[in-house]
Write an enzyme that holds these catalytic residues in place. Structure first.
Site, mmCIF file in Angstrom:
data_model
loop_
_atom_site.group_PDB
_atom_site.id
_atom_site.type_symbol
_atom_site.label_atom_id
_atom_site.label_comp_id
_atom_site.label_asym_id
_atom_site.label_seq_id
_atom_site.Cartn_x
_atom_site.Cartn_y
_atom_site.Cartn_z
ATOM 1 N N ASP A 255 0.822 -1.208 0.000
ATOM 2 C CA ASP A 255 0.000 0.000 0.000
ATOM 3 C C ASP A 255 0.857 1.259 0.000
ATOM 4 O O ASP A 255 2.066 1.214 0.251
ATOM 5 C CB ASP A 255 -0.908 0.018 1.229
ATOM 6 N N TYR B 274 7.136 -9.622 7.275
ATOM 7 C CA TYR B 274 6.753 -8.222 7.452
ATOM 8 C C TYR B 274 7.226 -7.758 8.826
ATOM 9 O O TYR B 274 7.224 -8.528 9.788
ATOM 10 C CB TYR B 274 5.239 -8.050 7.374
#
Length: 287
Positions: free
Chosen positions: A56, A109
């Protein structure tokens, strides 16, 4: 025609995400433009240009992956010389013709929490998330399958060492983040950022571990829970790994990207110092 996979590092601050969008600056658009400019690819279908994932807007990366085939020998630093400083190629690997970077063995992540949170509580939440669950409450949109497996979650508090205190004297230990590293084969859209909201809410006693259990594996056809996503700015796609593929990191490319990061950090410190000085001056005026 040789097929090559490239590992991409980028600072997501000035990008509108990874995926191409009309009239917006994106990581994918920059990569395609410069690969075409240098003659590595022309037609995207013929070059079989593929990506591992779409981060994103605001999300950073040290390990996103693209692949393509080209008659030209891929030279990492030739591409980096053309690319802007906030996106660089860090490593490459030869791959088979049928390689699709989307199908990874492991993704990592990292989310940075800049709050004074109870590490023990965070670890308790991590234990609930580990394993295979239905994460339908942790995605932004409906998908065919929302079952995912979290292989591991590691939580650590990082303080400033002597090197960082010497090189960056304006930084303070109070800004030292908590690292939450999450490992899994694949993730849903917004999944990590919604998980982080739950971590923080439990640490602030706004939610219990039983609440977390109830959010996972919800009854079929139940309404999705509303979980507000955490900010994208503190999320990094650290790495993507594939079975049987070993990336070779380019030392010069990594040092170059590190220098760019240090330079941008220096600018941020100057901005911090300006604001800090203005705050002190206002305090003096009020006194």
């Amino acid at each position: 025609m040789k097929r090559t996979a490239l590992k991409i590092g980028y600072i997501g601050t000035n990008f509108h995400g990874f995926q191409r969008q009309p009239d917006l600056r994106t990581v994918e658009e920059e990569l395609i433009y410069h690969l075409r400019k240098l003659g590595y690819i022309d037609d995207l279908k013929k070059s079989r240009f593929r990506i591992a994932g779409r981060t994103d807007a605001g999300v950073h990366s040290l390990g996103n992956v693209i692949s393509f085939q080209s008659e030209k020998e891929v030279r990492v630093n030739e591409i980096n010389n053309s690319l802007p400083d906030d996106i660089q190629i860090l490593a490459k690997a030869p791959v088979r013709y049928a390689f699709k970077p989307r199908y990874a063995q492991m993704r990592q992540y990292r989310y940075l929490l800049f709050q004074d949170l109870d590490i023990d509580k965070l670890n308790e939440v991590a234990e609930v998330f580990k394993g295979t669950h239905n994460f339908t409450n942790f995605t932004k949109r409906y998908q065919k399958t929302t079952t995912r497996t979290i292989d591991d979650i590691k939580i650590s508090k990082v303080g400033l060492d002597d090197y960082h205190k010497r090189e960056f004297p304006n930084l303070h230990d109070t800004l030292s983040p908590i690292f939450v590293d999450i490992y899994g084969e694949s993730f849903l859209w917004n999944m990590v950022r919604k998980m982080m909201r739950v971590f923080v809410d439990v640490a602030h006693d706004k939610m219990t571990l039983d609440d977390v259990h109830n959010l996972l594996n919800p009854p079929e056809n139940s309404l999705r829970a509303s979980i507000k996503v955490m900010e994208p700015d503190y999320l990094i796609l650290m790495d993507i790994q594939y079975d049987g593929i070993k990336f070779k990191y380019d030392e010069y490319a990594c040092e170059r990207f590190k220098r760019n990061l240090v330079d941008s950090l220096d600018n941020l410190q100057k901005k911090y110092a300006i604001r800090e000085s203005m705050i002190f001056s206002l305090n003096d005026l009020l006194d």
